[in-house]
Write a protein that holds these residues in place. Structure first.
Motif, PDB file in Angstrom:
ATOM      1  N   VAL A  36       0.844  -1.203   0.000  1.00  0.00           N
ATOM      2  CA  VAL A  36       0.000   0.000   0.000  1.00  0.00           C
ATOM      3  C   VAL A  36       0.877   1.250   0.000  1.00  0.00           C
ATOM      4  O   VAL A  36       0.652   2.198  -0.764  1.00  0.00           O
ATOM      5  N   GLU A  37       1.909   1.235   0.847  1.00  0.00           N
ATOM      6  CA  GLU A  37       2.815   2.387   0.907  1.00  0.00           C
ATOM      7  C   GLU A  37       3.548   2.583  -0.417  1.00  0.00           C
ATOM      8  O   GLU A  37       3.753   3.725  -0.858  1.00  0.00           O
ATOM      9  N   ASP A  38       3.940   1.463  -1.072  1.00  0.00           N
ATOM     10  CA  ASP A  38       4.586   1.562  -2.388  1.00  0.00           C
ATOM     11  C   ASP A  38       3.677   2.271  -3.387  1.00  0.00           C
ATOM     12  O   ASP A  38       4.115   3.172  -4.121  1.00  0.00           O
ATOM     13  N   GLN A  39       2.431   1.839  -3.436  1.00  0.00           N
ATOM     14  CA  GLN A  39       1.498   2.400  -4.418  1.00  0.00           C
ATOM     15  C   GLN A  39       1.165   3.859  -4.107  1.00  0.00           C
ATOM     16  O   GLN A  39       1.029   4.677  -5.020  1.00  0.00           O
ATOM     17  N   VAL A  40       1.046   4.202  -2.830  1.00  0.00           N
ATOM     18  CA  VAL A  40       0.799   5.599  -2.456  1.00  0.00           C
ATOM     19  C   VAL A  40       1.972   6.470  -2.884  1.00  0.00           C
ATOM     20  O   VAL A  40       1.797   7.560  -3.451  1.00  0.00           O
ATOM     21  N   ARG A  41       3.188   5.974  -2.637  1.00  0.00           N
ATOM     22  CA  ARG A  41       4.380   6.737  -3.013  1.00  0.00           C
ATOM     23  C   ARG A  41       4.457   6.934  -4.518  1.00  0.00           C
ATOM     24  O   ARG A  41       4.709   8.053  -5.005  1.00  0.00           O
ATOM     25  N   MET A  42       4.266   5.867  -5.292  1.00  0.00           N
ATOM     26  CA  MET A  42       4.360   5.979  -6.750  1.00  0.00           C
ATOM     27  C   MET A  42       3.267   6.890  -7.306  1.00  0.00           C
ATOM     28  O   MET A  42       3.503   7.651  -8.254  1.00  0.00           O
ATOM     29  N   SER A  43       2.081   6.845  -6.705  1.00  0.00           N
ATOM     30  CA  SER A  43       0.986   7.703  -7.170  1.00  0.00           C
ATOM     31  C   SER A  43       1.233   9.162  -6.828  1.00  0.00           C
ATOM     32  O   SER A  43       0.823  10.065  -7.561  1.00  0.00           O
ATOM     33  N   ARG A  44       1.906   9.390  -5.699  1.00  0.00           N
ATOM     34  CA  ARG A  44       2.248  10.765  -5.334  1.00  0.00           C
ATOM     35  C   ARG A  44       3.288  11.329  -6.289  1.00  0.00           C
ATOM     36  O   ARG A  44       3.224  12.499  -6.685  1.00  0.00           O
ATOM     37  N   ASP A  45       4.237  10.482  -6.692  1.00  0.00           N
ATOM     38  CA  ASP A  45       5.293  10.928  -7.594  1.00  0.00           C
ATOM     39  C   ASP A  45       4.788  11.115  -9.025  1.00  0.00           C
ATOM     40  O   ASP A  45       5.319  11.938  -9.771  1.00  0.00           O
ATOM     41  N   VAL A  82       0.969  11.056 -11.000  1.00  0.00           N
ATOM     42  CA  VAL A  82      -0.479  10.865 -10.897  1.00  0.00           C
ATOM     43  C   VAL A  82      -0.979   9.797 -11.874  1.00  0.00           C
ATOM     44  O   VAL A  82      -1.996   9.133 -11.632  1.00  0.00           O
ATOM     45  N   GLN A  83      -0.254   9.587 -12.995  1.00  0.00           N
ATOM     46  CA  GLN A  83      -0.680   8.561 -13.950  1.00  0.00           C
ATOM     47  C   GLN A  83      -0.638   7.165 -13.327  1.00  0.00           C
ATOM     48  O   GLN A  83      -1.339   6.259 -13.780  1.00  0.00           O
ATOM     49  N   SER A  84       0.183   6.974 -12.291  1.00  0.00           N
ATOM     50  CA  SER A  84       0.272   5.669 -11.636  1.00  0.00           C
ATOM     51  C   SER A  84      -1.012   5.288 -10.926  1.00  0.00           C
ATOM     52  O   SER A  84      -1.218   4.112 -10.597  1.00  0.00           O
ATOM     53  N   ILE A  85      -1.895   6.243 -10.689  1.00  0.00           N
ATOM     54  CA  ILE A  85      -3.160   5.942 -10.022  1.00  0.00           C
ATOM     55  C   ILE A  85      -4.008   4.991 -10.860  1.00  0.00           C
ATOM     56  O   ILE A  85      -4.777   4.190 -10.304  1.00  0.00           O
ATOM     57  N   ALA A  86      -3.856   5.034 -12.165  1.00  0.00           N
ATOM     58  CA  ALA A  86      -4.639   4.141 -13.026  1.00  0.00           C
ATOM     59  C   ALA A  86      -4.393   2.680 -12.656  1.00  0.00           C
ATOM     60  O   ALA A  86      -5.296   1.842 -12.769  1.00  0.00           O
ATOM     61  N   PHE A  87      -3.177   2.352 -12.231  1.00  0.00           N
ATOM     62  CA  PHE A  87      -2.865   0.996 -11.770  1.00  0.00           C
ATOM     63  C   PHE A  87      -3.123   0.861 -10.274  1.00  0.00           C
ATOM     64  O   PHE A  87      -3.640  -0.158  -9.802  1.00  0.00           O
ATOM     65  N   ALA A  88      -2.784   1.887  -9.502  1.00  0.00           N
ATOM     66  CA  ALA A  88      -2.875   1.796  -8.047  1.00  0.00           C
ATOM     67  C   ALA A  88      -4.314   1.643  -7.560  1.00  0.00           C
ATOM     68  O   ALA A  88      -4.565   0.916  -6.582  1.00  0.00           O
TER      69      ALA A  88
END
Length: 515
Positions: free
Chosen positions: A415-424, A426-432
């Motif tokens: 969960v922390e990995d996905q939150v970090r990648m999405s913060r860095d 925003v396009q990562s939210i599509a996967f997160a």
């Protein structure tokens, strides 16, 4: 072309790969006995028939090899259809463009056969011909995207010429052909290379309408993954190239499609669907016209309709990776797991290290109850695309293990990995977002989607959404997302972005989209 040798067991006119010694063609080192080709640190394993074809053409040392000779040498004289030879040649051209770096090309000699030529000399070699050989009328199914992603090809009839029409410069024709091959690879680096080829083509021949259309369409691939500020006038460049193509060729389908795709699908589903449907109807063999309409269908939950379009592309031209990935994802989300498995296996046999297909297979395994297999796939360095290191895959291995073992500590770390990648990014939210749902955190799913679609809420960092900003809704249809279907915030979100209005206008029940 390097010297081609045989061991004592090789017999001219027969191609037994086990007895063929290594040789070079262009910058490509070829090892027939293990069916591998290599350039620099890149290595690829070819299908046996494709390797036999490469050996046959290399033996001729630049001479012409007839289709009958290819049948005798590569198919043991058996009766085979035109499609079998065409597929093998198409695959070999892809090899020349991708791992071969465009340092050699496969030239078609109309009604005679094929030969290997040095790419730098290919256009010059053809300049004496009264008609350009490839691509002309035989290159009717062009275009991509991906695509990836995924890239371009020749639209229906783009290179057909009437006697009074402009005769394109042979060097520009060759650059267009190389751009075609590069875009079909569905790899970001090759998509950028294709843009360079098309830009050079229009500089050499400013009256070459087909090249302008391809350039406009190739530019559209650059609209993905950037903020509004980063786009830096790209929409204007697309329109300029497309309008120039239409001035020269009023029926140019690439230019029409490029203009239709300047706007994102997001919030424009009802506006874009009629135009994309028209282009697909008028140019049914244009593979990206089918692909772009299919992607719109995926955004609104019409998964099976989109998959049918991409499966049609695969049937017409099986040597483009992108449609396999898109169709497999749609089938997976629609619950047709075995069909998606079979499609991804077929694609992996053709392109064992394609990054688009590799990511697609990981997602498919992860979201269909096979997280352990997803982790094992990432842990095997032999299956990874070139340049993909341990650090890059570590968070995704950890995620797959967390889902597989259901360890609270691993789940929290993921969960922390996905939150970090999405913060860095925003396009990562599509996967997160669907991952959060899979990990039992629907609160984070809804909060991340609120940031992604509306730029609101406390999740992540602000990311302004302008008229050209790309946002995608196809991730809403992963089965894991059923956990938020009944949440009123989900309906509020889909209403706010206009997706509920589309569903209502089409009489679609969003709760049945995953059935």
């Amino acid at each position: 072309m390097g010297e081609e040798k045989h061991d004592g067991l090789a017999v001219p006119g027969q191609i037994v790969l086990a007895h063929e010694l290594p040789f070079t063609v262009g910058d490509l080192r070829v090892q027939p006995s293990v069916r591998q080709v290599k350039r620099g640190d890149k290595r690829e394993t070819l299908e046996p028939r494709v390797m036999q074809l490469l050996v046959a053409l290399a033996r001729a040392r630049g001479g012409i090899v007839t289709r009958d000779e290819l049948i005798a040498w590569c198919w043991d004289g058996r009766i085979v259809g035109e499609d079998a030879i065409n597929r093998a040649v198409s695959r070999l051209r892809q090899v020349a463009s991708e791992i071969g770096g465009g340092t050699f090309a496969i030239e078609t000699i109309t009604k005679v056969g094929y030969r290997i030529v040095d790419a730098a000399l290919a256009a010059k070699d053809r300049s004496h011909e009264s008609e350009p050989s490839a691509p002309t009328a035989s290159r009717r199914n062009w275009l991509f995207g991906a695509g990836a992603a995924v890239a371009g090809a020749l639209g229906t009839g783009l290179l057909w010429r009437k006697p009074w029409q402009h005769r394109p410069d042979p060097e520009a024709v060759e650059l267009v052909r190389l751009g075609d091959l590069a875009q079909r690879a569905s790899r970001p680096d090759q998509t950028r290379q294709a843009v360079s080829y098309f830009e050079r083509a229009v500089r050499i021949d400013p009256l070459y309408g087909a090249a302008w259309g391809m350039l406009a369409l190739s530019y559209t691939h650059g609209l993905d993954g950037f903020s509004e500020a980063q786009l830096a006038g790209l929409p204007d460049r697309i329109r300029s190239a497309a309008n120039r193509a239409l001035e020269l060729e009023p029926d140019n389908p690439d230019a029409q499609l490029a203009l239709a795709c300047v706007l994102p699908y997001f919030r424009n589903w009802s506006r874009l669907e009629p135009e994309l449907s028209r282009i697909q109807r008028e140019y049914p063999d244009h593979w990206l016209a089918n692909g772009r309409l299919a992607i719109l269908y995926y955004q609104v939950g019409r998964l099976k309709e989109g998959a049918a379009l991409h499966m049609g592309v695969i049937k017409r031209d099986p040597m483009i990776p992108g449609p396999y990935a898109f169709a497999a994802t749609a089938l997976s989300r629609a619950g047709q797991i075995q069909d998606a498995d079979a499609l991804l296996k077929e694609a992996a046999d053709r392109w064992p290290a394609n990054p688009f297909l590799w990511h697609t297979k990981y997602d498919h395994l992860l979201f269909t109850g096979r997280a352990g297999s997803a982790a094992a796939m990432l842990m095997d360095p032999e299956t990874r695309p070139s340049g993909t290191g341990d650090a890059e895959v570590a968070p995704f291995i950890r995620l797959a293990r967390a889902i597989d073992k259901e360890s609270p500590e691993d789940i929290e770390a993921s969960v922390e990995d996905q939150v970090r990648m999405s913060r860095d990014d925003v396009q990562s939210i599509a996967f997160a977002a669907p991952v959060f749902a899979l990990l039992g955190r629907p609160d984070l799913t809804l909060a991340s989607l609120e940031r992604y679609y509306l730029n609101e809420g406390s999740f992540g960092e602000p990311s302004p959404i302008g008229p050209y900003t790309r946002r995608y809704t196809d991730q809403l249809y992963w089965p894991a997302m059923t956990s938020i279907n009944s949440d009123r915030r989900f309906r509020q979100l889909t209403t706010a972005i206009g997706l509920s209005d589309y569903w209502d206008s089409m009489d679609i029940d969003p709760l049945s989209l995953r059935a």
